[in-house]
Design a protein around this motif. Structure first.
Motif, PDB file in Angstrom:
ATOM      1  N   GLY A  63       0.802  -1.231   0.000  1.00 31.54           N
ATOM      2  CA  GLY A  63       0.000   0.000   0.000  1.00 31.54           C
ATOM      3  C   GLY A  63       0.830   1.274   0.000  1.00 31.54           C
ATOM      4  O   GLY A  63       0.736   2.079   0.913  1.00 31.54           O
ATOM      5  N   PRO A  64       1.648   1.504  -1.036  1.00 27.41           N
ATOM      6  CA  PRO A  64       2.511   2.698  -1.047  1.00 27.41           C
ATOM      7  C   PRO A  64       1.746   4.015  -1.197  1.00 27.41           C
ATOM      8  O   PRO A  64       2.247   5.066  -0.789  1.00 27.41           O
ATOM      9  CB  PRO A  64       3.419   2.472  -2.265  1.00 27.41           C
ATOM     10  N   GLY A  65       0.545   3.976  -1.800  1.00 24.99           N
ATOM     11  CA  GLY A  65      -0.241   5.206  -1.984  1.00 24.99           C
ATOM     12  C   GLY A  65       0.573   6.277  -2.682  1.00 24.99           C
ATOM     13  O   GLY A  65       1.244   6.004  -3.680  1.00 24.99           O
ATOM     14  N   PRO A  66       0.599   7.504  -2.148  1.00 29.24           N
ATOM     15  CA  PRO A  66       1.347   8.572  -2.819  1.00 29.24           C
ATOM     16  C   PRO A  66       2.864   8.445  -2.664  1.00 29.24           C
ATOM     17  O   PRO A  66       3.600   9.233  -3.268  1.00 29.24           O
ATOM     18  CB  PRO A  66       0.829   9.843  -2.143  1.00 29.24           C
ATOM     19  N   GLY A  67       3.332   7.497  -1.837  1.00 29.12           N
ATOM     20  CA  GLY A  67       4.756   7.147  -1.884  1.00 29.12           C
ATOM     21  C   GLY A  67       5.674   7.782  -0.846  1.00 29.12           C
ATOM     22  O   GLY A  67       6.893   7.766  -1.030  1.00 29.12           O
ATOM     23  N   GLY A  68       5.145   8.295   0.259  1.00 32.00           N
ATOM     24  CA  GLY A  68       5.999   8.884   1.300  1.00 32.00           C
ATOM     25  C   GLY A  68       6.947   7.853   1.891  1.00 32.00           C
ATOM     26  O   GLY A  68       8.177   8.020   1.873  1.00 32.00           O
ATOM     27  N   LEU A  69       6.359   6.749   2.371  1.00 28.76           N
ATOM     28  CA  LEU A  69       7.154   5.666   2.962  1.00 28.76           C
ATOM     29  C   LEU A  69       8.099   5.074   1.899  1.00 28.76           C
ATOM     30  O   LEU A  69       9.239   4.710   2.189  1.00 28.76           O
ATOM     31  CB  LEU A  69       6.164   4.608   3.462  1.00 28.76           C
ATOM     32  N   THR A  70       7.609   5.036   0.661  1.00 31.31           N
ATOM     33  CA  THR A  70       8.394   4.486  -0.459  1.00 31.31           C
ATOM     34  C   THR A  70       9.706   5.275  -0.610  1.00 31.31           C
ATOM     35  O   THR A  70      10.774   4.692  -0.804  1.00 31.31           O
ATOM     36  CB  THR A  70       7.579   4.590  -1.766  1.00 31.31           C
ATOM     37  N   ARG A  71       9.600   6.599  -0.509  1.00 33.39           N
ATOM     38  CA  ARG A  71      10.816   7.426  -0.638  1.00 33.39           C
ATOM     39  C   ARG A  71      11.804   7.113   0.471  1.00 33.39           C
ATOM     40  O   ARG A  71      13.009   7.008   0.235  1.00 33.39           O
ATOM     41  CB  ARG A  71      10.436   8.924  -0.565  1.00 33.39           C
ATOM     42  N   SER A  72      11.269   6.968   1.703  1.00 33.14           N
ATOM     43  CA  SER A  72      12.176   6.682   2.831  1.00 33.14           C
ATOM     44  C   SER A  72      12.848   5.321   2.647  1.00 33.14           C
ATOM     45  O   SER A  72      14.019   5.153   2.980  1.00 33.14           O
ATOM     46  CB  SER A  72      11.408   6.700   4.150  1.00 33.14           C
ATOM     47  N   ILE A  73      12.104   4.357   2.114  1.00 38.47           N
ATOM     48  CA  ILE A  73      12.700   3.015   1.907  1.00 38.47           C
ATOM     49  C   ILE A  73      13.809   3.115   0.852  1.00 38.47           C
ATOM     50  O   ILE A  73      14.910   2.578   1.029  1.00 38.47           O
ATOM     51  CB  ILE A  73      11.615   1.993   1.484  1.00 38.47           C
ATOM     52  N   LEU A  74      13.530   3.838  -0.239  1.00 36.66           N
ATOM     53  CA  LEU A  74      14.546   3.964  -1.298  1.00 36.66           C
ATOM     54  C   LEU A  74      15.786   4.678  -0.768  1.00 36.66           C
ATOM     55  O   LEU A  74      16.920   4.277  -1.045  1.00 36.66           O
ATOM     56  CB  LEU A  74      13.960   4.715  -2.498  1.00 36.66           C
ATOM     57  N   ASN A  75      15.565   5.722   0.051  1.00 39.11           N
ATOM     58  CA  ASN A  75      16.706   6.472   0.594  1.00 39.11           C
ATOM     59  C   ASN A  75      17.512   5.677   1.613  1.00 39.11           C
ATOM     60  O   ASN A  75      18.625   6.072   1.967  1.00 39.11           O
ATOM     61  CB  ASN A  75      16.221   7.789   1.228  1.00 39.11           C
ATOM     62  N   ALA A  76      16.941   4.556   2.097  1.00 37.68           N
ATOM     63  CA  ALA A  76      17.686   3.725   3.070  1.00 37.68           C
ATOM     64  C   ALA A  76      18.716   2.844   2.366  1.00 37.68           C
ATOM     65  O   ALA A  76      19.406   2.060   3.020  1.00 37.68           O
ATOM     66  CB  ALA A  76      16.711   2.880   3.875  1.00 37.68           C
TER      67      ALA A  76
END
Ligand code: SAM
Length: 349
Positions: A63-76
């Motif tokens: 459930g990435p939705g607009p992708g806030g958490l997605t950005r944090s995961i990629l930046n990790a």
């Protein structure tokens, strides 16, 4: 610079903010789908940190939705990220992220409840169950009406080593309604101790990491949210089939405030109820006057083992469900009534 250093130091290039993206693609949160977004990247970074070190990790975000958490995961600094999103409106925004992180982000437009995660990652990600967990994580901020059935499904998968657990002891970092998060991690004798506490804790180490106030979400939900981290245990504390454990735990918690033997009685048909309850309690060596919330996981292990023993000598017990018996009786009463009424009201000759 080596390829692995490059992977570890990856940062997303400047992008529109999540708020701007929501406006750009007109991503109004759908109330029916319980969509509540996290726009604060400091908070999404904090959630991602609970998963541990994600350098070169393989991650599935639900459930990435607009992708806030997605950005944090990629930046990790992950090696690759699969996102599974049901709502097609979010796909263009996620594609924008995928272009900004070439080769790292795979987008699956689908339902996490049916997604075959066992096919989502290469087999070489796997680690033998008894060894350290694989470098594979599941992370998600899902609607509450999905996260609870999903964790129950994943606990069953964990017990069977199927789905995401074909790769080994895959770790999960997920959000729940605060009260559910508290139940998942509740210890013996605590007020929140419930069926969910036992089902989660016999299979995993459960850590209730922190609470996010409802006001951090857009739109603001009615409730606060708990972030929970799960690490499957190398040795489950109860070694019986999941369905059998679930049946005993469900029955024990049927009468939460009464002595535990009252729920255990419901495992047996009327005719042999008292005798088999006594036998089960004695075999398990559990004090029948303990309340369900006072039982430890070793108590449950002893009870489930004792029940499995009784079922081995009388296999028909396995399919016995007190609820079904009650429903049947209720149905029989109901179907009898019209005939009675007819007899009462039919005028005599
Ligand atoms: N992760 C985003 C965030 O933190 O801002 C969105 C969170 S919102 C609570 C939940 C997201 O899960 C929505 O994007 C919704 O469309 C998606 N979703 C809901 N049910 C789903 C399902 N069964 N499978 C995949 N995605 C789902």
């Amino acid at each position: 610079m080596s390829a692995s250093r490059k992977l570890a130091s990856f940062r997303l290039p400047p992008l529109p903010t999540i708020g701007e993206l929501i406006k750009l693609y007109n991503l109004r949160a759908e109330k029916q789908l319980s969509q509540n977004f996290l726009l604060d990247l400091k908070l999404t970074d904090k959630i991602v940190r609970q998963a541990g070190n994600l350098k070169n990790a393989h991650v599935c975000e639900v459930g990435p939705g607009p992708g806030g958490l997605t950005r944090s995961i990629l930046n990790a600094g992950v090696a690759d990220l699969v996102v599974v999103e049901k709502d097609s409106r979010f796909i263009p925004g996620l594609k924008l992220l995928s272009d900004a992180a070439p080769g790292k982000l795979r987008i699956v437009h689908g339902d996490i409840l049916t997604y075959r995660m066992d096919r989502g990652f290469a087999k070489d990600v796997s680690r033998p169950w008894e060894e350290d967990p694989p470098n594979l994580h599941i992370i998600g901020n899902l609607p509450f009406n999905v996260s609870t059935p999903l964790i129950i499904k994943w606990l069953e998968d964990m017990s069977n080593r199927t789905g995401p657990f074909t790769f080994g002891r895959t770790r999960l970092t997920l959000t729940f309604q605060k009260e559910v998060a508290e139940r998942l991690s509740a210890s013996t004798s605590s007020r929140q101790r419930s069926r969910l506490s036992v089902m989660a804790q016999y299979l995993c180490q459960v850590h209730n990491c922190f609470t996010i106030p409802g006001r951090a979400f857009v739109p603001k939900p009615e409730v606060d949210v708990g972030v929970v981290h799960f690490t499957p245990l190398a040795q489950p504390q109860i070694q019986q089939p999941f369905k059998l454990v679930e049946k005993v735990v469900r029955n024990v918690f049927q009468f939460r405030r009464k002595y535990c033997y009252r729920g255990i009685e419901m495992l047996f048909p009327d005719a042999c109820r008292i005798e088999l309850t006594q036998e089960m309690m004695q075999r398990a060596d559990v004090d029948p006057s303990l309340r369900p919330t006072e039982l430890t996981i070793p108590h449950f292990k002893a009870l489930v083992d004792a029940y499995a023993h009784l079922c081995a000598s009388e296999p028909s017990l396995l399919s016995y469900e007190h609820r079904e018996e009650l429903q049947l009786r209720h149905h029989q009463k109901k179907t009898k009534r019209p005939a009675d009424t007819l007899m009462d009201t039919t005028p005599g000759p």
